[in-house]
Design an enzyme around this catalytic site. Structure first.
Site, PDB file in Angstrom:
ATOM      1  CG  ASN A   9       1.608   2.372   2.071  1.00 39.17           C
ATOM      2  OD1 ASN A   9       0.721   1.842   2.748  1.00 39.17           O
ATOM      3  ND2 ASN A   9       1.458   3.545   1.476  1.00 39.17           N
ATOM      4  CD1 TRP A  10       1.799  -4.343   1.364  1.00 38.63           C
ATOM      5  CD2 TRP A  10       0.630  -5.606   2.790  1.00 38.63           C
ATOM      6  NE1 TRP A  10       2.515  -5.492   1.593  1.00 38.63           N
ATOM      7  CE2 TRP A  10       1.822  -6.287   2.462  1.00 38.63           C
ATOM      8  CE3 TRP A  10      -0.272  -6.216   3.680  1.00 38.63           C
ATOM      9  CZ2 TRP A  10       2.140  -7.542   2.989  1.00 38.63           C
ATOM     10  CZ3 TRP A  10       0.045  -7.456   4.202  1.00 38.63           C
ATOM     11  CH2 TRP A  10       1.233  -8.117   3.864  1.00 38.63           C
ATOM     12  CE  LYS A  11       0.164   3.136  -2.203  1.00 37.84           C
ATOM     13  NZ  LYS A  11       0.219   4.231  -3.143  1.00 37.84           N
ATOM     14  CG  HIS A  96       0.980   7.760   1.956  1.00 40.89           C
ATOM     15  ND1 HIS A  96       0.226   8.032   0.852  1.00 40.89           N
ATOM     16  CD2 HIS A  96       1.946   6.907   1.558  1.00 40.89           C
ATOM     17  CE1 HIS A  96       0.721   7.369  -0.184  1.00 40.89           C
ATOM     18  NE2 HIS A  96       1.772   6.671   0.226  1.00 40.89           N
ATOM     19  CD  GLU A  98      -1.979   6.758  -1.820  1.00 42.25           C
ATOM     20  OE1 GLU A  98      -2.207   5.888  -0.960  1.00 42.25           O
ATOM     21  OE2 GLU A  98      -1.255   6.560  -2.816  1.00 42.25           O
ATOM     22  CD  GLU A 168       5.986   7.571  -0.243  1.00 46.54           C
ATOM     23  OE1 GLU A 168       6.325   6.421  -0.517  1.00 46.54           O
ATOM     24  OE2 GLU A 168       4.823   7.877   0.075  1.00 46.54           O
ATOM     25  N   GLY A 174       2.612   5.590  -7.492  1.00 45.29           N
ATOM     26  CA  GLY A 174       1.633   4.785  -8.220  1.00 45.29           C
ATOM     27  C   GLY A 174       1.489   5.155  -9.682  1.00 45.29           C
ATOM     28  CB  SER A 213       7.081   4.484  -9.550  1.00 42.66           C
ATOM     29  OG  SER A 213       5.748   4.952  -9.709  1.00 42.66           O
ATOM     30  N   GLY A 234       4.855   0.961  -2.513  1.00 44.23           N
ATOM     31  CA  GLY A 234       3.449   0.576  -2.568  1.00 44.23           C
ATOM     32  C   GLY A 234       3.254  -0.667  -3.423  1.00 44.23           C
ATOM     33  N   GLY A 235       2.913  -0.471  -4.693  1.00 41.50           N
ATOM     34  CA  GLY A 235       2.520  -1.562  -5.584  1.00 41.50           C
ATOM     35  C   GLY A 235       3.463  -2.755  -5.600  1.00 41.50           C
TER      36      GLY A 235
HETATM   37  C1  PEP Z   1       3.510   4.540  -1.596  1.00 36.61           C
HETATM   38  O1  PEP Z   1       2.404   4.070  -1.443  1.00 36.61           O
HETATM   39  O2  PEP Z   1       4.045   5.107  -0.631  1.00 36.61           O
HETATM   40  C2  PEP Z   1       4.159   4.408  -2.885  1.00 36.61           C
HETATM   41  C3  PEP Z   1       5.340   4.958  -3.060  1.00 36.61           C
HETATM   42  O3  PEP Z   1       3.496   3.715  -3.872  1.00 36.61           O
HETATM   43  P1  PEP Z   1       4.116   3.143  -5.243  1.00 36.61           P
HETATM   44  O4  PEP Z   1       5.396   2.409  -4.853  1.00 36.61           O
HETATM   45  O5  PEP Z   1       3.080   2.213  -5.774  1.00 36.61           O
HETATM   46  O6  PEP Z   1       4.426   4.296  -6.124  1.00 36.61           O
END
Ligand code: PEP
Length: 253
Positions: A9-11, A96, A98, A168, A174, A213, A234-235
């Site tokens: 997930n590149w957000k 999500h 966010e 999640e 994050g 994470s 994500g990251g």
């Molecule tokens: C996400 O954006 O769904 C996520 C889990 O981010 P991260 O891996 O950075 O915690």
């Protein structure tokens, strides 16, 4: 047998040229993953979807991060299912945390979007997960069960079988503070039982991802768990080397 799935997930990251560079760099790693029975995908921003789709290995899933439930109309700033379909996008992340927090996306709204996606023959990735407060008060299962029941309300078992779930915990997204594999498995096993109560045996075929994470150095731990079928990342999905590291880690299961 549920196929392993890694979804990045590149957000709100990467310009179109940066997204294209990733797409070109990822071609071999996508082949490698597929050869090892791992499905992989990335979810760029709307403005990068077409570029990524055109330049990435066709075996790679390219997913949108949201969609509107209406096909067209006066919805300024929104993107519709037919628009995505025309550029070859058939997967969409929904709910999500966010988007729930900053855009008021509710489980009820996700339910409308999930139904619209399924009617269009597309794959929703429905996210659920609790806040730190909910986790610390021991209410995780109650909270997540409600998100699952509401988000998937009214689906037939056959339709539910086409949805991918991502669990999640918000406190792990994050933050670098990932859930332990036991905590993740406990909640994901519970989600599978909730799906079984609502939809029957198809629950055993529904893929449930862990997200929060996930990194190349901990993805194997999650994959070692019976009910965890992959990761929404994500990251650590943003750079090709790290993405390759995630694929390598997933081989462990
Ligand atoms: C996400 O954006 O769904 C996520 C889990 O981010 P991260 O891996 O950075 O915690």
């Amino acid at each position: 047998m549920r196929k392993k799935l890694l979804l990045g997930n590149w957000k709100m990251n990467k310009t179109p040229s940066e997204a294209k560079a990733f797409a070109l760099a990822a071609n071999e790693m996508v082949d490698f993953a597929v050869a090892h029975d791992i499905e992989v995908g990335v979810a760029p921003t709307f403005v990068c979807l077409a570029t990524v789709k055109e330049n990435i290995n066709p075996k790679c899933i390219v997913a949108a991060q949201n969609v509107n439930e209406h096909d067209h109309g006066a919805f300024t700033g929104e993107i519709s299912i037919p628009m995505l379909k025309e550029i070859g996008i058939s997967w969409v992340i929904l709910g999500h945390s966010e988007r729930r927090e900053y855009n008021g996306e509710t489980s009820e709204k996700c339910n409308e979007k999930i139904k619209a996606l399924l009617a269009a023959g597309m794959t929703p990735v429905y996210c659920c997960g609790e806040s730190l407060e909910t986790y610390e008060s021991g209410q995780t299962k109650k909270f997540v069960a409600e998100q699952i029941r509401t988000g998937l309300a009214g689906l037939t078992p056959e339709e539910a079988g086409k949805v991918v779930i991502a669990y999640e915990p918000i406190w792990a997204i994050g933050t670098g503070k990932s859930a332990t594999k036991e905590t993740a498995e406990d909640t994901i096993g519970f989600i599978r039982r909730t799906l079984r109560e609502n939809f029957g045996p198809v629950a055993m075929d529904i893929r449930i991802l862990y997200g929060g994470s996930v990194k190349p150095n901990n993805v194997a731990e999650y994959m070692s768990q019976e009910d965890i079928d992959g990761a929404l990342v994500g990251g650590a999905s943003l750079e090709p080397n790290s993405f390759q590291g995630l694929i390598d880690g997933m081989l462990a299961k």
